[in-house]
Design a protein around this motif. Structure first.
Motif, PDB file in Angstrom:
ATOM      1  N   UNK A  56       0.826  -1.201   0.000  1.00  0.00           N
ATOM      2  CA  UNK A  56       0.000   0.000   0.000  1.00  0.00           C
ATOM      3  C   UNK A  56       0.859   1.249   0.000  1.00  0.00           C
ATOM      4  N   UNK A  57       1.920   1.260   0.794  1.00  0.00           N
ATOM      5  CA  UNK A  57       2.826   2.411   0.858  1.00  0.00           C
ATOM      6  C   UNK A  57       3.553   2.613  -0.459  1.00  0.00           C
ATOM      7  N   UNK A  58       3.927   1.529  -1.107  1.00  0.00           N
ATOM      8  CA  UNK A  58       4.647   1.640  -2.380  1.00  0.00           C
ATOM      9  C   UNK A  58       3.738   2.172  -3.488  1.00  0.00           C
ATOM     10  N   UNK A  63       2.053   7.131  -6.713  1.00  0.00           N
ATOM     11  CA  UNK A  63       0.998   8.111  -6.978  1.00  0.00           C
ATOM     12  C   UNK A  63       1.406   9.500  -6.505  1.00  0.00           C
ATOM     13  N   UNK A  64       2.170   9.549  -5.437  1.00  0.00           N
ATOM     14  CA  UNK A  64       2.575  10.828  -4.840  1.00  0.00           C
ATOM     15  C   UNK A  64       3.519  11.608  -5.754  1.00  0.00           C
ATOM     16  N   UNK A  65       4.492  10.891  -6.361  1.00  0.00           N
ATOM     17  CA  UNK A  65       5.509  11.590  -7.149  1.00  0.00           C
ATOM     18  C   UNK A  65       5.045  11.790  -8.597  1.00  0.00           C
ATOM     19  N   UNK A  66       4.135  12.729  -8.748  1.00  0.00           N
ATOM     20  CA  UNK A  66       3.649  13.118 -10.069  1.00  0.00           C
ATOM     21  C   UNK A  66       4.694  13.993 -10.753  1.00  0.00           C
ATOM     22  N   UNK A  67       4.646  14.132 -12.073  1.00  0.00           N
ATOM     23  CA  UNK A  67       5.560  15.039 -12.766  1.00  0.00           C
ATOM     24  C   UNK A  67       5.514  16.457 -12.204  1.00  0.00           C
ATOM     25  N   UNK A  68       4.335  16.909 -11.833  1.00  0.00           N
ATOM     26  CA  UNK A  68       4.205  18.263 -11.284  1.00  0.00           C
ATOM     27  C   UNK A  68       4.927  18.384  -9.944  1.00  0.00           C
ATOM     28  N   UNK A 143      10.148   8.320   3.758  1.00  0.00           N
ATOM     29  CA  UNK A 143       8.986   7.620   3.210  1.00  0.00           C
ATOM     30  C   UNK A 143       8.775   7.992   1.737  1.00  0.00           C
ATOM     31  N   UNK A 144       7.840   7.282   1.112  1.00  0.00           N
ATOM     32  CA  UNK A 144       7.458   7.562  -0.283  1.00  0.00           C
ATOM     33  C   UNK A 144       8.678   7.597  -1.194  1.00  0.00           C
ATOM     34  N   UNK A 162       9.182   1.906  -7.337  1.00  0.00           N
ATOM     35  CA  UNK A 162       8.962   2.105  -5.906  1.00  0.00           C
ATOM     36  C   UNK A 162       9.967   1.283  -5.103  1.00  0.00           C
ATOM     37  N   UNK A 163      10.464   1.868  -4.011  1.00  0.00           N
ATOM     38  CA  UNK A 163      11.412   1.162  -3.140  1.00  0.00           C
ATOM     39  C   UNK A 163      10.639   0.241  -2.203  1.00  0.00           C
ATOM     40  N   UNK A 164      10.968  -1.046  -2.270  1.00  0.00           N
ATOM     41  CA  UNK A 164      10.313  -2.051  -1.441  1.00  0.00           C
ATOM     42  C   UNK A 164      10.976  -2.163  -0.064  1.00  0.00           C
ATOM     43  N   UNK A 165      12.300  -2.083  -0.057  1.00  0.00           N
ATOM     44  CA  UNK A 165      13.030  -2.120   1.210  1.00  0.00           C
ATOM     45  C   UNK A 165      14.339  -1.375   1.072  1.00  0.00           C
TER      46      UNK A 165
END
Length: 305
Positions: A56-58, A63-68, A143-144, A162-165
């Motif tokens: 869920x975090x990944x 989703x958080x790191x949009x181009x904008x 995070x993120x 996405x970074x898993x660990x």
């Protein structure tokens, strides 16, 4: 190197302070009387610390790191003009090197630099430990985290992973020693593993310090402001238990690779360290850890995850 010049200087002062006390020997505990039974020795602590992110975090990180948002974070930090020792990288496209975006322990959007390396799981990325978590502070973690290989002026030609660990030395978590980290990333949206998409760089441990080194990173200096890959070239020398090269890259270049035997025509080299700190008094030295036994354990834990 950390994300801002202020935190960079704080970290370097912390390094200098650590050097001042590195040779201090702790007083030995008084021995037990010969008739007393010695307690059982505690099990050796795991020298490696692993920070994991849920599925869920990944998903949320991607989703958080949009181009904008990526564009905005680049404009949010200006560490002054790019130094004379730092030049734009000119050579074969480096698919393996990219920006590592994350939200730090203060809740701020920021970035470091990272590199895809050869690994059993085809998913390992090398960076600095301070790009993962605050030193000597086990609960202050980032995070993120998202790795964008080959980033250039807003373009993400190979997507985002996405970074898993995130694997760091336990000594970093507890004592701010050994500033290096190995990340494990998810496959991309098409199910492809990282190094199947961008290739990988060789990595070496227990290498004798010396020779010509190319250090690369995405520093937050003008006019690039993290949008372009920059490079320093110099001869590595040993100092204070670490190694350094002449370089004036600043925050944002943290975690960027040190390549020995680097060929700009092929874009290949051998990773022998990562950007860690600068000399705050004469900011023309870039320091990197000497990758030894502890670093090898960190890397092995990541490549087998």
């Amino acid at each position: 190197m950390p994300e801002t010049s202020t935190s960079l200087i704080r970290r370097l002062r912390g390094r200098a302070m650590g050097l001042a006390v590195a040779g201090t020997i702790l007083a030995l505990a008084a021995p037990l009387p010969a008739t007393a039974m010695a307690p059982k020795a505690p099990a050796a602590a795991d020298p490696v610390s692993v920070l994991s992110y849920t599925a869920k975090e990944r998903k949320a990180a991607l989703a958080y790191w949009t181009p904008a948002r990526i564009k905005a974070v680049g404009k949010s930090v200006d560490l002054g003009p790019t130094g004379p020792k730092t030049k734009p990288y000119r050579g074969a496209t480096l698919k393996t090197v990219g920006r590592l975006f994350f939200v730090n322990a203060n809740g701020d959007d920021t970035w470091c630099t990272a590199t895809a390396v050869k690994s059993t799981n085809k998913s390992a990325v090398m960076t600095a430990a301070h790009c993962v978590r605050r030193g000597s502070s086990p609960y202050n973690t980032n995070m993120d985290m998202v790795f964008v290989p080959g980033y250039h002026k807003g373009k993400m030609p190979y997507g985002a992973f996405a970074v898993r660990s995130a694997v760091t030395p336990r000594t970093w978590e507890n004592d701010s020693v050994n500033d290096m980290s190995a990340l494990v990333v998810d496959a991309d949206k098409k199910g492809r593993k990282l190094t199947d998409v961008v290739g990988s760089q060789a990595i070496a441990f227990n290498r004798t310090v010396g020779g010509t080194i190319s250090a690369l990173g995405y520093p937050a200096t003008r006019p690039q402001l993290g949008e372009e890959l920059l490079r320093c070239v110099g001869t590595a020398k040993k100092e204070h238990g670490a190694q350094f090269i002449p370089c004036d890259m600043t925050g944002g270049a943290s975690g960027g690779p040190w390549f020995a035997n680097f060929n700009t025509t092929t874009g290949k080299g051998t990773l022998v360290s990562v950007n860690s700190t600068m000399d705050s008094f004469t900011p023309t030295k870039m320091y990197g850890e000497i990758l030894g036994a502890t670093a090898k354990k960190v890397y092995d834990r990541a490549q087998r995850a």
